[in-house]
Design an enzyme around this catalytic site. Sequence first.
Site, PDB file in Angstrom:
ATOM      1  N   ASP A  32      -2.568   1.120   8.001  1.00  0.00           N
ATOM      2  CA  ASP A  32      -1.290   1.832   7.841  1.00  0.00           C
ATOM      3  C   ASP A  32      -0.276   1.459   8.910  1.00  0.00           C
ATOM      4  O   ASP A  32       0.464   2.307   9.415  1.00  0.00           O
ATOM      5  CB  ASP A  32      -1.514   3.351   7.835  1.00  0.00           C
ATOM      6  CG  ASP A  32      -2.439   3.797   6.718  1.00  0.00           C
ATOM      7  OD1 ASP A  32      -2.376   3.201   5.629  1.00  0.00           O
ATOM      8  OD2 ASP A  32      -3.242   4.722   6.932  1.00  0.00           O
TER       9      ASP A  32
ATOM     10  N   HIS B  97       0.906   5.332   1.260  1.00  0.00           N
ATOM     11  CA  HIS B  97       0.207   6.229   2.180  1.00  0.00           C
ATOM     12  C   HIS B  97       0.914   7.587   2.198  1.00  0.00           C
ATOM     13  O   HIS B  97       2.152   7.629   2.260  1.00  0.00           O
ATOM     14  CB  HIS B  97       0.182   5.634   3.593  1.00  0.00           C
ATOM     15  CG  HIS B  97      -0.565   6.476   4.576  1.00  0.00           C
ATOM     16  ND1 HIS B  97      -1.941   6.584   4.563  1.00  0.00           N
ATOM     17  CD2 HIS B  97      -0.131   7.264   5.596  1.00  0.00           C
ATOM     18  CE1 HIS B  97      -2.324   7.385   5.542  1.00  0.00           C
ATOM     19  NE2 HIS B  97      -1.246   7.819   6.175  1.00  0.00           N
TER      20      HIS B  97
ATOM     21  N   ASN C 106       0.850  -1.194   0.000  1.00  0.00           N
ATOM     22  CA  ASN C 106       0.000   0.000   0.000  1.00  0.00           C
ATOM     23  C   ASN C 106       0.884   1.241   0.000  1.00  0.00           C
ATOM     24  O   ASN C 106       2.012   1.221   0.480  1.00  0.00           O
ATOM     25  CB  ASN C 106      -0.898  -0.007   1.242  1.00  0.00           C
ATOM     26  CG  ASN C 106      -1.867   1.169   1.257  1.00  0.00           C
ATOM     27  OD1 ASN C 106      -2.499   1.468   0.247  1.00  0.00           O
ATOM     28  ND2 ASN C 106      -1.984   1.839   2.391  1.00  0.00           N
TER      29      ASN C 106
ATOM     30  N   SER D 143       4.895   6.814   2.296  1.00  0.00           N
ATOM     31  CA  SER D 143       5.430   5.511   2.703  1.00  0.00           C
ATOM     32  C   SER D 143       4.791   4.404   1.878  1.00  0.00           C
ATOM     33  O   SER D 143       3.587   4.407   1.650  1.00  0.00           O
ATOM     34  CB  SER D 143       5.119   5.224   4.184  1.00  0.00           C
ATOM     35  OG  SER D 143       5.577   6.255   5.034  1.00  0.00           O
TER      36      SER D 143
END
Length: 215
Positions: free
Chosen positions: A169, A133, A131, A160
């Site tokens: 997260d 972020h 992912n 990140s």
Amino acid sequence: MGNVDRDFALISPNISLVDVPLPRRAKLGILASGSGSNYGAIAAAIEAGELNADIPVLICNKPRAKVLERAAKFGTKTQLLNHREFDSREALDEAILACFREHGVEWVIMAGWMRIVTDVLLKGYENRILNIHPSILPSFKGIRAIEQALAAQVKVTGCSVHFASLEVDSGEIVMQAAVPIAPNDTAETLHARIQAQEHRIFPTAIALAIRDSEQ
């Protein structure tokens, strides 16, 4: 503050995409909900021969998302799975899992996917979901991370790439970049500069995670 190179400060690790050649083509499944600019950066890196990968399918959960138009330009097959048509997050993830498996996807890339993933997908692709972020995690998790940074009056934020986990997260960080906050920054101007660095590190982080998993 608007210069991309001047804004850029790699936190960890100090590596570029050319330093991470992959011995075989990895199959990436993309999850995207919005404009698809991060997907575009990944697809462009593949098209340029910089990232040794293919994207057999992109899944979107919003019928009119701009990422669908972007995917058409790159020739990426798309699958619409509208989250509103599923009874639960788990049911949506089951459909995602089935689609990715049908297309031989090896790694799941959340490129602006605005849905919380469940154990269904996390276990189906254990340690293979990445992912992006817009903050230097662990600071400013969750939604409106850029607005959170501005409200906190910090001097530096960034982005990140991390492994997805049940806690939002909070998964292991693969790569980060720092972006200074200017005194006159708004959420829009800061977002644009952070996004430029997301595009810069995401393909490299994908290659790094894949390489490390196979060593």
